[in-house]
Design a protein around this motif. Structure first.
Motif: not given
Length: 184
Positions: A5-6, A11-15, A140-144
């Motif tokens: 678990e992260v 998670y956002r950094f890795i993605a 996702g990584n959308s910022g939404y």
């Protein structure tokens, strides 16, 4: 394969370091750490992302390519959709696919609101300010961000309205929402 678990920030950094669609978290970390790549690639065995504290997981970055205008026929394929765990996983997956298809127009989903509820926002804090029990998840990584603590019927209605706001005709929007979040 082992699972760890992260936190959301890690998670956002890795993605955010993804270089190709379908690249797994293991592939990204191996590349960043300078370790040899394994011969198995994400296209062969997609990495599933689990959200701590939830029964939900979905496979990000296994989405159709971005196109000039949204192609609702390519939003999902049955086998990719079936790989998503639970209603929340499918809900997040399709919202991420919509964002990938039309990132400039995706802000239109912010217009999808309940009488007393906020369903989409550009921050987790905004959703939590509107409802302490919102259980916001980033798309996702959308910022939404989207509220995920609604029942499947409400998620269906939210997805349906989001599809229509993004230009999907009513009949096709119903077909997509019914496949993604079937009602009983």
């Amino acid at each position: 394969m082992k699972y760890i678990e992260v936190d959301d920030e890690l998670y956002r950094f890795i993605a955010g370091k993804t270089e190709r669609i379908g690249e797994s978290a293991s592939d990204i970390l191996r590349r960043l750490l300078g370790l040899a790549s394994l011969t198995v690639h994400a296209e062969d065995t997609p990495e599933t992302v689990s959200h701590p504290g939830m029964e939900t997981s979905y496979t990000p970055n296994s989405l159709p390519p971005i196109t000039e205008s949204i192609n609702f026929e390519q939003l999902y394929t049955a086998n990719v959709l079936e790989a998503q765990k639970g209603a929340v996983g499918r809900f997040l997956f399709v919202l991420e696919a919509l964002y990938q298809q039309m990132p400039q127009q995706f802000e239109k989903v912010l217009q999808v609101q309940g009488r007393d509820r906020l369903y989409f926002a550009t921050s987790k804090a905004a959703l939590l300010a509107a409802s302490k029990s919102a259980n916001p998840k980033e798309i996702g990584n959308s910022g939404y961000w989207v509220t995920t603590n609604n029942n499947t019927g409400k998620k269906h209605a939210i997805l349906l309205e989001a599809l229509e706001k993004l230009g999907c005709n009513e009949t096709r929007a119903h077909t997509i929402a019914d496949e993604v979040l079937p009602l009983a």
